[in-house]
Design an enzyme around this catalytic site. Structure first.
Site, mmCIF file in Angstrom:
data_model
loop_
_atom_site.group_PDB
_atom_site.id
_atom_site.type_symbol
_atom_site.label_atom_id
_atom_site.label_comp_id
_atom_site.label_asym_id
_atom_site.label_seq_id
_atom_site.Cartn_x
_atom_site.Cartn_y
_atom_site.Cartn_z
ATOM 1 N N CYS A 111 -8.389 0.742 -2.066
ATOM 2 C CA CYS A 111 -7.888 0.943 -3.111
ATOM 3 C C CYS A 111 -6.457 0.230 -3.441
ATOM 4 O O CYS A 111 -5.643 0.586 -2.526
ATOM 5 C CB CYS A 111 -7.592 2.497 -3.514
ATOM 6 S SG CYS A 111 -6.812 2.729 -4.799
ATOM 7 N N GLY A 112 -6.209 -0.380 -4.308
ATOM 8 C CA GLY A 112 -5.084 -1.038 -4.628
ATOM 9 C C GLY A 112 -4.084 -0.465 -5.665
ATOM 10 O O GLY A 112 -3.121 -0.994 -5.883
#
Length: 273
Positions: A111-112
């Protein structure tokens, strides 16, 4: 330099149609890495404990914390029993700008955007990329195969992503690996900055799908072409169109699709006025 190993050995049992057997495998390691700026933790990301100086600088650049490596007065990697700190000392101007724009994140490897505090941040505006880069169709078609030759950690574990950099007339010559695709791209961008290479004169090549965060990072780094082995998301295509980035996806088996700004990938001779 961090001393933690990027892999760990593990024993287990494998159940297959022909029976059960004992196995001993090499697995990728992941550790919490705290990105600390002037004594304050900005983010904690789970990452492979390799090339952490590249990762930290790439993160600082793609998050807009710094716009140039010269804005970092000092940097060190500090190991703790529970994880690793990447500590920055920023020049006064950047420290004040960061203080006015706090953003706390706790980021799992896939997840960014975890931990952002508004929807506007998820769809943040990015600079438009301008570049005279031109790549040949055959160069892009071979890009992911060329990247594959740089994936030493993946060869050992079968469990990591890679981000590579190529230029016109030169196949992938720099690559970084990580358990997370965003981390791998940050490492690559940091490595380019450390080496003083012009990101606007090459393409990033990814082993993953193309998500909006990867396009955002390329835009902030000034990378005009993004190539990946898998599919883009709709949001990634829309942002690439807006940001002036050429998006090439499904790059495998000698072919690829182009979804935005196709003029940079061609076998046609340039028009001369």
């Amino acid at each position: 330099m961090n001393a933690r190993a990027a892999t760990v050995s593990a024993s287990g049992r494998s159940h297959q149609s022909e029976g059960t057997l004992a196995i001993h495998r090499t697995l990728p390691e992941e550790v919490p890495v705290a990105l600390v700026f002037n004594g304050t933790t900005q983010a904690v990301m789970m990452a492979s404990p390799a090339d952490l100086a590249d990762f930290a600088l790439g993160f600082a650049l793609t998050e807009g914390i710094v716009t140039d490596p010269s804005q970092v007065d000092d940097f060190e990697i500090v190991e703790h029993a529970q994880g690793i700190e990447a500590r920055f000392l920023l020049e006064d101007g950047r420290a004040k700008a960061l203080s006015a724009r706090r953003r706390f994140m706790a980021g799992p490897v896939g997840c960014g955007l975890c931990g952002i505090d508004s929807l506007d941040q998820a769809l943040r505006r990015v600079p438009r990329v301008t570049s005279d880069l031109r790549l040949k169709v055959a160069e892009v078609a071979r890009a992911t195969d060329a990247l594959r030759r740089h994936q030493r950690l993946h060869d050992m574990t079968r469990a990591t992503h890679a981000a590579g950099f190529m230029t016109s007339g030169r196949s992938v010559f720099m690559a970084r690996e990580d358990v997370g695709r965003h981390n791998a791209l940050d490492k690559l961008i940091g490595a380019l900055a450390h080496e003083g290479l012009d990101a606007s004169q090459g393409a990033a090549v990814m082993t993953s799908r193309l998500s909006i965060e990867l396009v955002q990072k390329c835009a902030l780094a000034g990378i005009p072409v993004l190539v990946a082995v898998s599919a883009p998301t709709g949001a990634a295509v829309r942002l690439a169109q807006e940001a002036g980035i050429t998006l090439a996806a499904f790059a495998r088996s000698g072919g690829f699709d182009i979804y935005s700004h196709p003029h940079r990938i061609t076998d046609e001779a340039p028009h001369v006025a």
